[in-house]
Structures are given as structure tokens and as C-alpha cells.
Design a protein around this motif. Structure first.
Motif, PDB file in Angstrom:
ATOM      1  N   UNK B  22       0.850  -1.266   0.032  1.00 30.95           N
ATOM      2  CA  UNK B  22      -0.022   0.052  -0.230  1.00 30.95           C
ATOM      3  C   UNK B  22       0.857   1.159   0.177  1.00 30.95           C
ATOM      4  N   UNK B  23       1.838   1.296   0.937  1.00 30.64           N
ATOM      5  CA  UNK B  23       2.646   2.540   0.860  1.00 30.64           C
ATOM      6  C   UNK B  23       3.409   2.651  -0.198  1.00 30.64           C
ATOM      7  N   UNK B  24       3.845   1.508  -0.949  1.00 39.83           N
ATOM      8  CA  UNK B  24       4.664   1.794  -2.216  1.00 39.83           C
ATOM      9  C   UNK B  24       3.831   2.235  -3.292  1.00 39.83           C
ATOM     10  N   UNK B  25       2.803   1.574  -3.289  1.00 37.15           N
ATOM     11  CA  UNK B  25       1.803   2.073  -4.428  1.00 37.15           C
ATOM     12  C   UNK B  25       1.511   3.824  -4.375  1.00 37.15           C
ATOM     13  N   UNK B  26       1.053   3.796  -3.018  1.00 35.15           N
ATOM     14  CA  UNK B  26       0.693   5.347  -2.692  1.00 35.15           C
ATOM     15  C   UNK B  26       2.090   6.378  -2.914  1.00 35.15           C
ATOM     16  N   UNK B  27       3.197   5.812  -2.605  1.00 32.95           N
ATOM     17  CA  UNK B  27       4.372   6.718  -2.935  1.00 32.95           C
ATOM     18  C   UNK B  27       4.590   7.149  -4.312  1.00 32.95           C
ATOM     19  N   UNK B  28       4.398   5.874  -4.876  1.00 32.18           N
ATOM     20  CA  UNK B  28       4.357   6.140  -6.465  1.00 32.18           C
ATOM     21  C   UNK B  28       3.314   6.933  -7.269  1.00 32.18           C
ATOM     22  N   UNK B  29       2.199   6.764  -6.888  1.00 34.23           N
ATOM     23  CA  UNK B  29       1.167   7.650  -7.430  1.00 34.23           C
ATOM     24  C   UNK B  29       1.279   9.121  -6.932  1.00 34.23           C
ATOM     25  N   UNK B  30       1.848   9.217  -5.726  1.00 33.63           N
ATOM     26  CA  UNK B  30       2.105  10.748  -5.203  1.00 33.63           C
ATOM     27  C   UNK B  30       3.362  11.250  -5.910  1.00 33.63           C
ATOM     28  N   UNK B  31       4.337  10.422  -6.109  1.00 34.19           N
ATOM     29  CA  UNK B  31       5.355  10.929  -7.024  1.00 34.19           C
ATOM     30  C   UNK B  31       4.947  11.589  -8.244  1.00 34.19           C
ATOM     31  N   UNK B  32       4.371  10.590  -9.161  1.00 32.15           N
ATOM     32  CA  UNK B  32       3.728  10.869 -10.461  1.00 32.15           C
ATOM     33  C   UNK B  32       2.997  12.028 -10.505  1.00 32.15           C
ATOM     34  N   UNK B  33       2.026  12.240  -9.660  1.00 32.86           N
ATOM     35  CA  UNK B  33       1.316  13.296  -9.693  1.00 32.86           C
ATOM     36  C   UNK B  33       1.617  14.646  -9.068  1.00 32.86           C
ATOM     37  N   UNK B  34       2.602  14.288  -8.280  1.00 32.24           N
ATOM     38  CA  UNK B  34       3.280  15.445  -7.503  1.00 32.24           C
ATOM     39  C   UNK B  34       4.237  16.114  -8.412  1.00 32.24           C
ATOM     40  N   UNK B  35       4.711  15.291  -9.358  1.00 32.19           N
ATOM     41  CA  UNK B  35       5.530  15.941 -10.551  1.00 32.19           C
ATOM     42  C   UNK B  35       4.898  17.232 -11.195  1.00 32.19           C
ATOM     43  N   UNK B 196      -4.857  14.985  -9.079  1.00 33.92           N
ATOM     44  CA  UNK B 196      -3.957  15.587  -7.920  1.00 33.92           C
ATOM     45  C   UNK B 196      -4.841  15.373  -6.546  1.00 33.92           C
ATOM     46  N   UNK B 197      -5.890  15.845  -6.561  1.00 32.88           N
ATOM     47  CA  UNK B 197      -6.892  15.790  -5.258  1.00 32.88           C
ATOM     48  C   UNK B 197      -7.048  14.111  -5.017  1.00 32.88           C
ATOM     49  N   UNK B 198      -7.101  13.492  -6.126  1.00 28.40           N
ATOM     50  CA  UNK B 198      -7.783  11.817  -6.143  1.00 28.40           C
ATOM     51  C   UNK B 198      -6.449  11.300  -5.197  1.00 28.40           C
ATOM     52  N   UNK B 199      -5.335  11.749  -5.613  1.00 28.53           N
ATOM     53  CA  UNK B 199      -3.954  11.044  -5.065  1.00 28.53           C
ATOM     54  C   UNK B 199      -4.084  11.488  -3.559  1.00 28.53           C
ATOM     55  N   UNK B 200      -4.032  12.548  -3.371  1.00 25.76           N
ATOM     56  CA  UNK B 200      -4.342  13.152  -1.875  1.00 25.76           C
ATOM     57  C   UNK B 200      -5.114  12.507  -1.072  1.00 25.76           C
ATOM     58  N   UNK B 209      -3.908  13.819   7.032  1.00 22.99           N
ATOM     59  CA  UNK B 209      -3.949  15.207   6.542  1.00 22.99           C
ATOM     60  C   UNK B 209      -2.726  16.171   6.614  1.00 22.99           C
ATOM     61  N   UNK B 210      -2.051  15.934   7.760  1.00 25.98           N
ATOM     62  CA  UNK B 210      -1.233  16.873   8.044  1.00 25.98           C
ATOM     63  C   UNK B 210       0.173  17.040   7.254  1.00 25.98           C
ATOM     64  N   UNK B 211       0.581  15.697   6.864  1.00 26.14           N
ATOM     65  CA  UNK B 211       1.783  15.334   6.349  1.00 26.14           C
ATOM     66  C   UNK B 211       1.640  14.871   4.784  1.00 26.14           C
ATOM     67  N   UNK B 212       0.344  14.944   4.022  1.00 32.60           N
ATOM     68  CA  UNK B 212       0.208  14.416   2.970  1.00 32.60           C
ATOM     69  C   UNK B 212       0.927  15.336   1.872  1.00 32.60           C
ATOM     70  N   UNK B 213       0.954  16.457   2.063  1.00 31.78           N
ATOM     71  CA  UNK B 213       1.705  17.625   1.250  1.00 31.78           C
ATOM     72  C   UNK B 213       3.222  17.125   0.895  1.00 31.78           C
ATOM     73  N   UNK B 214       3.842  16.750   1.933  1.00 33.35           N
ATOM     74  CA  UNK B 214       5.181  16.463   1.640  1.00 33.35           C
ATOM     75  C   UNK B 214       5.207  15.095   0.813  1.00 33.35           C
ATOM     76  N   UNK B 215       4.296  14.311   1.003  1.00 29.91           N
ATOM     77  CA  UNK B 215       4.207  12.970   0.417  1.00 29.91           C
ATOM     78  C   UNK B 215       4.419  13.135  -1.385  1.00 29.91           C
ATOM     79  N   UNK B 216       3.708  14.405  -1.562  1.00 26.54           N
ATOM     80  CA  UNK B 216       3.094  14.650  -2.883  1.00 26.54           C
ATOM     81  C   UNK B 216       4.447  15.698  -3.534  1.00 26.54           C
TER      82      UNK B 216
END
Lengths: 385, 370
Positions: B22-35, B196-200, B209-216
Motif C-alpha cells: 500500500x505505501x509503495x503504491x501510494x508513494x508511486x502515485x504521489x510521486x507521479x502526480x506530484x511532479x 492530484x486531489x484523488x492522489x491526496x 492530513x497534515x503530512x500528505x503535502x510532503x508525500x506529494x
């Protein structure tokens, strides 16, 4: 004093203390710095707590405020490297510092009376139980004294440096030329903001400090563009939300800080929608009017270009210029009401006044000089009235 | 549990496997859309949206009374989108600047959410506990269906991104040009923002909630340092994000009392710091080295110029001169003379130097090229 009154008093003092630096943060486009500071002071508080073992020690406030200034310095250092954009720098620094704080708390959860929920939310309801006792006599809740002192210092600084703050906020270059260092003022403001955030933090928590700083200032900014009026208005909004918020919380039996923010949000929403001149409805109305005015100009130019009757027929307009019926009618009516055109058997032609006006417009379009448009703006005011 | 135990148990233990995946997939999608968020200068939008999602979660719970994470996340999605569009409305329709708009939505929505959460806590409803896990996230509560949902959303994101690749790319770098080419920029813009909203929203349960932005932000900011190519950046960001997720989970699982969210954020932070310092193109270290190198080259060239001015007054350019006369010249050091000798610009014999043919040519060409 009654606990209820004390809570409201503390809330009001916190609101005023936050509103004053908030105005300058909003005007300097640094509103989000308050968000960053309010999160990143957490490790400062935790470390201070480890050293003193006392949640109410002044060292805690000092360390936390220092942490706030460090945040600002770090953000600026990252910006200076040019590796990422400004807002990215903010977004990178504070979650990292906040995480460190959370981990520090979690690792020592057993022997630390510090709760992350309390950090985010604060609990105003408990503030009156923490009394300040000087030589045996109870002189009131401690947080009232702390925030009161911070507020007094803030107000003192505001009066002492008002014109310096004003000039450096609106024109940093001029301020530097006049000999007030914008850098010193910048860090001064950041220090005051940090200290205020730290003081308010205990009462209303990390996120809601941000609301108390930004929302009153933003609300006031929609109503006035005079700095003094803006300061007064934002203090009024802050105090109103603090007291109204308390009673909402009392009624719903919910978090005071949360309901204060909600009241702030409602006040902002109302002003956002209905503010004269700058509110959403006023702006939409003005934009619609400007659209009509531009259409009117286009229409007059069209008439000016065409001598032949077929091009000037009323029916032809909404076919040729591709306007909807309603819009053509509004424009035609506006033009006729102002004696710019006259209609004879459904043939539209320019009057002398219309011709003059069109020539002016043409001249502006050709030369593109501002003084021409200034004159025309006055004319448009005539139509509106 | 030790770190090595973690990796040996990764394939046998169900919970551990689910969380890591789960965290790996989350990291991947956040990185992708965070770009996209980072390149569009919307870095802090993520912070605002993640906070703005909180009242949605509370309202969804108040209406349905269930704790089914899909329904709560739907609520979060709706309120996140409302927040995003209000930010936009404020920036375009009033004179409030983007930072104020972001801060307002962030704090006001969050405050309202907290009001609702505390209100819910006071309700006589046995089902209410556990909503506050959305504040800081608890990866431990991830179950297989959550991971499936994440995987499906990531898959859809990937397909949409590949389908609209050129539109996304052109909008990113030149919005006006995109408009003149006849693309529906509004639609593309809304599409990117929606994802982007979806990934968040997906990350709320895990990171909070608090740390999600850093993940992105963090994986994308780190990836940006290694490349100037969008496709490479997105792939790199996804990899960084996935690794932060896995390492973060591993570290927090191997220690007591460590919540996953903050650890993941710190691991991502390490990626950022390493990238800032060591990336060959833009990194601080190599930039500083290059600066130093350039400065030395410049000094050397100045010395050469000085020597050239002396040498050209003589018939024979290789006429030896005393090293002493260089002392007047500031750029000269013994080391720089040695370096010049290595470059065969000069020959040093005893206390004398003589310019070579090569050095003379180099000095002549020094200012010609520019």
C-alpha cells in the motif's frame, strides 16, 4: 473571574494578537509562512520540554520561537539555491520538521505528557485551570498573562514601527532607500509572528493559529485598502469570531478552536460574496457590465465602418456580429439611451455624439495611449449612472 | 523487530505485505502526480487540499454512519474538490493572492472539520472512534481492499496520463500556446487537478492530513534535480516515492511507537537532501565545485594573459623571464605556475619561466572565442 468569561477573554486576546501580524503577512504575500511556522515549532516545543520537563517554562516559548525563525531561514536558504520554486521550499521544510516533532513525541510517549492531538487542536476549555500564582495569590489564568504580554509587545512594536512596516510592506525598494532595512523589518515581523504563533499554539493549536492569522486579515482586505482600517477591521473580525465561536462551541459541545475557525470561515464567506467593490457578486456584476461596454464599442465601430443600409439593419446585427438576441438588444438600448445612435425604420445610424465617441475610441485603438482611455472611462461612468 | 526481520517476514506476513504494498503504491502515485503539482507551481495546493478533505470525511460519516473507508474517502474527494475550486475562484475573482487563498481554505476547512470531529466524538454512537486516524494516518489500518483501490486508481491515472500525455506536457510548459493550438485547456487543467486531489485523498488514510503535502512534493522535488525531461522526472519521482513508502514502513515497523506517516515523510526528506546536494547537474556540491573550477581557470587565464603581455614584447616568445616579476601579479601562485607547466603553456627552469608555442597560441585565442 468566571471560567466562561476567562475563556472568552483569552480567546479574544489570542485573536487580536494573531490578527495584527496576520495583516502584514497577508499584505506581504507570506500568509503560508504562518502555516509553516505553526507546524515546525513542534520539535522546538518537544526539545524544550525534554530539557525543562515543564510545559509552561518560558524556555519552551523561546526555543519554539527560535525554531520558527529557523524555519524562515531554511525556507529562504532553499529558495536561494534556485533548485526549487518558493512554495515548494515551504512545503518541504515544515512537514519534515513537524515529522521530527511527532516522532520525538511518539518515541517518548510514555514519560511525556504531550499529546499530538492537543498540539494540533489545543484546548482552550482547559486554559482557565492553569493558574498563575504569584507569592501565594492567584492572579488569573497563565495563558491570559502569556498572551497578554505578547499582545502588548506586538502593539508596542506596531506603534513604534508603523510607518517603517508600512513602507517596507508596500515598497521594499523605497524603504531600503530611505534607510529602513527591509531585511531587519522582515526578520522582526517573522520573530513577532513566531512568538505569537507559539503563544497562541497552546490555546488554539497549530492549524487554527493559521486561521486566526489569515482569515481576519483577508476578510478586512476585501473591505478596505487602507492599512489602518484593515488593522482595525481584522481585530474586530477576530474578536467577534472568538466570542461567537465560544458560544457556538458551548451550544454544540464541540471544540472551541474548531468553532472559532468555523465562525471566521462564515464571516469570510459572507464578505467574500457580498463585499461592495471586491466581493464575488460585485466583481461578477462589474465584469458583465464591462463585457457590455466592450460590445457597445464594437457595435459603434461596426456602424462607423459601414455606410450601406444592409449592414446597419437591426436584424443584421445579431446575424453578422454573432451576438445573441438579448445581448444585441441590451447593447442597442444602451446606445440609444445615451444618444449615440438613432434608429430610423430599423436602420441604425450614428448620431454626432456617437461619431465623436467612436473617433475617440479609434484614436485610442490606433495610438494605444493611456490618456485617451482615461477620458473614455469617464464616459462609461455616465452610462452606468 | 529488527530491520532484517522485517524483510524476511515481508513475504510471509499478510499485514506487513499489505501495508508495504500500500505505501509503495501510494508513494508511486504521489510521486507521479506530484511532479505535475511541482512543475505547475502548485506545490502547496496539496497541503490545502489535504486539510480541506477533513470536513468531507466527517460529513460523510455523519450522513452514512459507517466507517467504510471508500465512502469516507468519497466525502474527502468532494470536499477537497470544493476547496480547490474555491481557491481558484478567490484567485481569479478577487484581489486576494494565491498564498492567502491557500491558507484560508486550509485553515478554515480544517477548523470546520475539527469542529465536526469533536461534535461526532460527543455523539452517543459506538461506531465513532477511529476517525482521528485521518489526522496522522495509520498505515496499519490498511487492508487488502484499500490496497486494491489504490492499485486501481493508480492504473487509471497511468492510462489517462499516457492518453493525454502530450496535452499535459504542453499545458505544463506553455499554457497560452496550448490555448492557441485549440486544446481545451480548461478540461486538461481540471483533469490534472482532479487526479492530484484523488492522489491526496488516497493517501489520507496512510499518511494523514497534515503530512500528505510532503508525500506529494518531496519525491517530485527530488526527481526534478536529476533530469530536465518530464518523462524521466515522473518515473524517477514514482520510484523515489515508492522507495520512501517501503523504507518508511520498514523503519516504523521495526521500532515501537513510530507512526508510519512521519517516518515516510522523513525518508522522502532524505531523498530530497541527497538530491539537492549530490545531483550532478543541479546539485549544490557539483555546482560549488564547478564554480571553484571556473574561478581557478579564470585565474590561470589571467596569469597567462599577463605572461603573454610580457612575452610578446620580445622577439623570441620563449625568452626566459624571472619568476620574480610575476609576484606583482595577484593571480599568480606557485601552484598555478605548476599547473600551467602541466598544460605545457610555459616551461620553468630554475628561477626562470619561458612561454611555449602552445601557451602563446592559447593566450592569443583566449579572447577570440568569446
Amino acid at each position: 473571574m468566571d471560567a466562561q468569561v476567562e475563556i472568552q477573554l483569552i480567546a479574544a486576546v489570542v485573536a487580536i494578537a494573531c490578527a495584527i501580524p496576520g495583516v502584514f503577512l497577508v499584505l506581504r504575500k507570506m500568509a503560508l509562512i504562518s502555516d509553516a511556522i505553526s507546524h515546525s515549532i513542534l520539535p522546538g516545543i518537544v526539545i524544550g520540554f525534554f530539557i525543562t520537563e515543564d510545559l509552561n517554562s518560558p524556555l519552551l516559548i523561546l526555543l519554539a520561537a527560535l525554531m520558527g525563525v529557523i524555519t524562515v531561514v531554511l525556507v529562504e536558504a532553499i529558495q536561494k539555491t534556485g533548485l526549487v520554486k518558493e512554495d515548494t521550499a515551504i512545503g518541504l521544510v515544515f512537514p519534515a520538521l513537524f515529522s521530527i516533532g511527532v516522532i520525538l513525541i511518539a518515541k517518548n510517549a510514555n514519560d511525556v505528557h504531550l499529546d499530538v492531538d492537543a498540539v494540533l487542536l489545543g484546548e482552550l476549555a482547559f486554559a482557565p485551570f492553569d493558574r498563575l500564582i504569584v507569592s501565594g495569590t492567584d492572579i488569573g489564568p497563565k495563558s491570559l498573562w502569556v498572551m497578554g504580554t505578547i499582545l502588548l509587545i506586538t502593539i508596542g512594536m506596531l506603534f513604534a514601527f508603523f510607518k517603517e512596516l508600512k513602507v517596507s510592506t508596500f515598497d521594499a525598494g523605497l524603504s531600503a532607500a530611505l534607510g529602513f532595512s527591509p531585511v531587519v523589518l522582515h526578520y522582526g515581523l517573522m520573530t513577532v509572528s513566531s512568538v505569537t504563533v507559539v503563544g497562541a499554539f497552546e490555546a488554539v493549536g497549530a492549524v487554527l493559529v493559521v486561521a486566526l492569522m489569515i482569515a481576519p486579515a483577508a476578510t478586512a482586505y476585501l473591505l478596505t485598502s487602507d492599512l489602518k482600517k484593515m488593522l482595525v477591521l481584522s481585530v474586530i473580525f477576530g474578536v467577534f469570531s472568538a466570542i461567537a465561536g465560544y458560544w457556538v462551541a458551548h451550544f454544540l459541545d464541540a471544540s472551541i478552536a474548531g468553532s472559532m475557525t468555523t465562525v471566521l470561515g462564515l464571516v469570510f464567506l459572507m464578505v467574500y460574496l457580498f463585499a461592495p467593490n471586491k466581493g464575488l457578486i460585485a466583481v461578477m456584476y462589474r465584469q458583465k457590465q464591462q463585457r457590455t461596454e466592450v460590445s457597445l464599442l464594437t457595435f459603434l465601430l461596426h456602424l462607423n465602418n459601414h455606410e450601406e443600409e444592409s449592414e446597419r439593419h437591426v436584424k443584421h446585427l445579431n446575424e453578422h456580429i454573432n451576438w445573441q438576441k438579448v445581448r444585441s438588444k441590451t447593447v442597442l438600448d444602451l446606445a440609444e439611451r445615451n444618444n449615440l445612435v438613432h434608429i430610423d425604420k430599423n436602420i441604425v445610424s450614428l448620431t454626432i455624439k456617437g461619431k465623436e465617441f467612436t473617433d475617440l475610441a479609434l484614436e485610442y485603438i490606433i495610438t494605444n495611449k493611456d490618456e485617451k482611455i482615461e477620458h473614455m472611462k469617464d464616459d462609461f461612468f455616465l452610462f452606468r449612472g | 523487530m529488527e530491520l532484517s526481520d522485517y524483510f524476511s517476514q515481508l513475504f510471509s506476513d499478510y499485514t506487513l505485505r499489505t501495508i508495504t504494498l500500500g505505501t509503495a503504491i501510494l508513494g508511486a502515485i504521489c510521486g507521479m502526480l506530484g511532479s505535475f503539482a511541482v512543475l505547475r507551481k502548485q506545490s502547496l495546493l496539496g497541503d490545502a487540499i489535504s486539510h480541506a478533505a477533513l470536513p468531507g470525511i466527517a460529513i460523510a460519516f455523519l450522513i452514512t454512519g459507517t466507517k467504510d473507508s471508500n465512502i469516507l474517502l468519497l466525502g474527502a474527494l468532494v470536499s477537497g474538490l470544493i476547496g480547490t475550486f474555491w481557491i481558484r475562484g478567490m484567485i481569479t475573482k478577487t484581489h486576494l493572492k494565491s498564498d492567502t487563498a491557500l491558507g484560508l481554505v486550509l485553515s478554515l476547512f480544517f477548523g470546520f472539520g475539527m469542529l465536526l470531529l469533536t461534535f461526532i466524538q460527543k455523539q452517543p454512537n459506538a461506531n465513532q472512534a477511529g476517525l482521528d486516524k485521518y489526522l496522522f494516518g495509520q498505515a496499519a489500518t490498511l487492508v487488502e481492499s484499500d490496497v486494491m483501490l489504490m492499485a486501481i486508481v493508480t492504473g487509471i491515472c497511468l492510462v489517462i496520463m499516457l492518453l493525454f500525455w502530450k496535452e499535459f506536457k504542453i499545458l505544463l510548459f506553455d499554457a497560452d500556446y496550448t490555448k492557441t493550438l485549440g486544446f481545451n485547456t480548461r478540461f486538461i487543467d481540471v483533469l490534472i487537478t482532479f487526479f492530484i486531489v484523488l492522489a491526496i485523498v488516497l493517501g489520507l488514510q496512510t499518511v494523514g492530513v497534515v503530512l500528505m503535502s510532503a508525500m506529494l512534493l518531496a519525491p517530485a522535488a527530488a526527481a526534478r534535480q536529476w533530469t530536465n525531461k518530464l518523462s524521466v522526472m515522473i518515473v524517477l519521482a514514482a520510484i523515489f516515492g515508492a522507495f520512501s513508502g517501503v523504507f518508511g514502513t520498514a523503519i516504523s515497523a521495526s521500532q515501537n511507537n513510530l507512526s508510519t506517516g512521519p517516518v515516510i515523510v522523513l525518508v522522502a526528506g532524505v531523498f530530497v537532501v541527497v538530491s539537492f546536494v549530490f545531483s550532478p547537474g543541479r546539485g549544490i556540491l557539483f555546482k560549488q565545485l564547478r564554480k571553484y573550477q571556473n574561478r581557478r581557470d579564470l585565474k590561470l587565464q589571467k596569469t597567462l594573459q599577463f605572461m603573454f603581455d610580457i612575452a610578446k614584447t620580445h622577439e623570441n616568445i620563449s625568452h626566459p623571464h624571472a619568476i620574480k616579476i610575476l609576484n606583482n601579479f595577484q593571480g599568480y601562485t606557485r601552484a598555478s605556475l605548476k599547473e600551467m607547466e602541466e598544460k605545457e603553456w610555459v616551461k620553468v627552469r630554475g628561477q626562470k619561466w619561458a612561454m611555449t608555442e602552445k601557451g602563446y597560441d592559447a593566450a592569443v585565442n583566449l579572447y577570440k572565442n568569446n
